[in-house]
Design a protein around this motif. Sequence first.
Motif, short mmCIF file in Angstrom:
data_model
loop_
_atom_site.label_atom_id
_atom_site.label_comp_id
_atom_site.label_asym_id
_atom_site.label_seq_id
_atom_site.Cartn_x
_atom_site.Cartn_y
_atom_site.Cartn_z
N GLU A 113 1.75 2.18 -3.21
CA GLU A 113 1.19 2.05 -2.06
C GLU A 113 0.50 0.49 -2.27
O GLU A 113 -0.16 0.24 -3.35
N ASN A 115 -2.49 -0.84 -1.35
CA ASN A 115 -3.69 -0.86 -1.82
C ASN A 115 -3.87 -0.12 -3.19
O ASN A 115 -5.15 -0.04 -3.80
N ASN A 116 -2.97 0.25 -3.95
CA ASN A 116 -2.99 1.05 -5.08
C ASN A 116 -2.46 -0.01 -6.22
O ASN A 116 -2.52 0.55 -7.35
N LYS A 119 -4.74 -0.39 -9.01
CA LYS A 119 -4.95 0.66 -9.90
C LYS A 119 -4.12 0.87 -11.05
O LYS A 119 -4.53 1.65 -12.06
#
Length: 142
Positions: A113, A115-116, A119
């Motif tokens: 994703e 927005n990940n 991470k």
Amino acid sequence: MNEQKVVVNSIIIIDGKVFMVKRSNDAKFLPGYWEFPGGKVNYTETPENALRREINEECNINIEIISPLIVDQFYMNKDISEKQFIDIFYLCKTINNENVFINPEHTEYKWVELNNVYKLRISEYLKSVWNKIQKHPLLLQS
């Protein structure tokens, strides 16, 4: 000896996810880090042909290049070598992605994703690049 290399990278996005690969734990540079697939441009090779070749060799994916997104640069750790890398990041789409396999330079791949991405274990340099890429108008349209 000081050296300069041109590197091409693919930003392949499908359904709000970007394709990323994890570097082998045996890699000399950034072992175990995630990155966007790509590689070095060979002498006499165009950046676009180099990107198509690298993505096919590394992942068995054929791509269509939509547009360059950004050009950036970094210096390799001087303990490893004294090289300047000019990085060109291209927005791409896949022509085929049903039979993805990765070569031994990497240990896994995933669709992440958007927005990940932060991470994952990515380099500080790639974090700064991703920050710029996310704001690009073409990326916002994908």
